[in-house]
Design a protein around this motif. Sequence first.
Motif, PDB file in Angstrom:
ATOM      1  N   GLU A   4     -14.691  46.554  38.773  1.00 50.90           N
ATOM      2  CA  GLU A   4     -13.204  46.454  39.146  1.00 50.90           C
ATOM      3  C   GLU A   4     -12.508  46.225  37.724  1.00 50.90           C
ATOM      4  O   GLU A   4     -11.594  45.401  37.725  1.00 50.90           O
ATOM      5  N   VAL A  46     -15.917  55.436  33.317  1.00 56.42           N
ATOM      6  CA  VAL A  46     -14.890  55.217  34.348  1.00 56.42           C
ATOM      7  C   VAL A  46     -15.733  54.653  35.606  1.00 56.42           C
ATOM      8  O   VAL A  46     -15.159  53.463  36.134  1.00 56.42           O
ATOM      9  N   PRO A  79      -9.797  55.861  40.769  1.00 55.91           N
ATOM     10  CA  PRO A  79     -10.519  55.622  39.739  1.00 55.91           C
ATOM     11  C   PRO A  79      -9.625  55.209  38.322  1.00 55.91           C
ATOM     12  O   PRO A  79      -9.898  54.546  37.508  1.00 55.91           O
ATOM     13  N   TYR A  80      -8.377  55.941  38.422  1.00 52.44           N
ATOM     14  CA  TYR A  80      -7.445  55.657  37.299  1.00 52.44           C
ATOM     15  C   TYR A  80      -6.256  54.899  37.853  1.00 52.44           C
ATOM     16  O   TYR A  80      -5.564  55.409  38.812  1.00 52.44           O
ATOM     17  N   GLU A  81      -5.782  53.778  37.400  1.00 49.43           N
ATOM     18  CA  GLU A  81      -4.897  52.934  37.894  1.00 49.43           C
ATOM     19  C   GLU A  81      -3.537  53.523  38.151  1.00 49.43           C
ATOM     20  O   GLU A  81      -2.777  53.983  36.807  1.00 49.43           O
ATOM     21  N   ARG A 138     -15.123  51.023  37.227  1.00 43.52           N
ATOM     22  CA  ARG A 138     -14.647  50.745  38.288  1.00 43.52           C
ATOM     23  C   ARG A 138     -15.582  49.884  39.214  1.00 43.52           C
ATOM     24  O   ARG A 138     -15.179  49.059  40.251  1.00 43.52           O
ATOM     25  N   HIS A 139     -16.855  50.023  39.049  1.00 40.19           N
ATOM     26  CA  HIS A 139     -17.895  49.308  39.484  1.00 40.19           C
ATOM     27  C   HIS A 139     -17.749  48.001  39.286  1.00 40.19           C
ATOM     28  O   HIS A 139     -17.951  46.921  39.959  1.00 40.19           O
ATOM     29  N   MET A 176     -13.908  54.574  44.827  1.00 43.20           N
ATOM     30  CA  MET A 176     -13.481  55.558  43.953  1.00 43.20           C
ATOM     31  C   MET A 176     -12.255  56.414  44.188  1.00 43.20           C
ATOM     32  O   MET A 176     -11.936  57.167  43.748  1.00 43.20           O
ATOM     33  N   PRO A 195      -9.524  47.806  35.639  1.00 45.28           N
ATOM     34  CA  PRO A 195      -8.533  48.949  35.684  1.00 45.28           C
ATOM     35  C   PRO A 195      -8.811  49.923  34.621  1.00 45.28           C
ATOM     36  O   PRO A 195      -8.903  49.494  33.352  1.00 45.28           O
TER      37      PRO A 195
END
Length: 273
Positions: free
Chosen positions: A225, A218, A160-162, A222-223, A157, A227
């Motif tokens: 993958e 989120v 977390p935010y691209e 992210r778990h 993490m 974006p």
Amino acid sequence: MKEYSKKIDAAVQFIKHQADFSAKAGIILGTGLGSLVDEMEVFASIPYEDIPYFPVSTVESHKGELVFGDLAGCKVVVMKGRFHYYEGYTMKEVTFPVRVMKRLGIELLCVSNAAGGLNPAHSIGDIMLIEDHIDLFPENPLRGENLDAFGLRFPDMSEPYELRLLQQASQIAQGLGIKFRKGVYAGVQGPNLETKAEYRYLRTIGADAVGMSTVPEVIVARHMELPVFAMSAITDLCVPGKVKKISIQEVLAAAAIAEPKMIAVIKGLLARF
């Protein structure tokens, strides 16, 4: 956990039968931010209550339907209304739609929310591009047996935010003359608003805005993958001297100020995507 996977499969198969549509991006619309659907060329709409195992929105301003269509030349699936931990759902129920959208083929998740502004520089109606978050929820959506088919047991993490999406969104907003800020979002369980002491605490630990959603979705994205790009509409001010009682009507009015700016940024991102 096999039972949970079967529920995801059942929801996905039902949706595919109702709407044979390949979406590239998923969008979660927060409180007072439902007008984005009006900008779409809509292909199909499915009420949440019709989808197997889907939660049902209980919040007044969340209509509760999955909308498929075209936005800025990109095929999207939009959650018009989201679910919150404070509604009584488990974190797995709150994040169930994100799993479903991933299985439907999305390659990008855009999230919006209404939030209280902790940064003294915030004004009501501002938009904040979320750079990072602080998870203050009492439950994690990944708790329990891991869904190995979706992702690793211990997802990273650190971003977390691209970053690429944040940079593009900044360029788009600047190009359109839209005032924006970047910051850290603190996710809390609610449904009560915070005390003045809690606002001071949240600011002390590094938060620029606070709300009751987004973080669980989120984490699950992210778990897998997936974006993520996320934005907050600043609907009330939570800094010393500016804290006051606020109604849902005032929150919705403030969200309405931010909404056109948020829609313009999301459309710009999708056009590039």
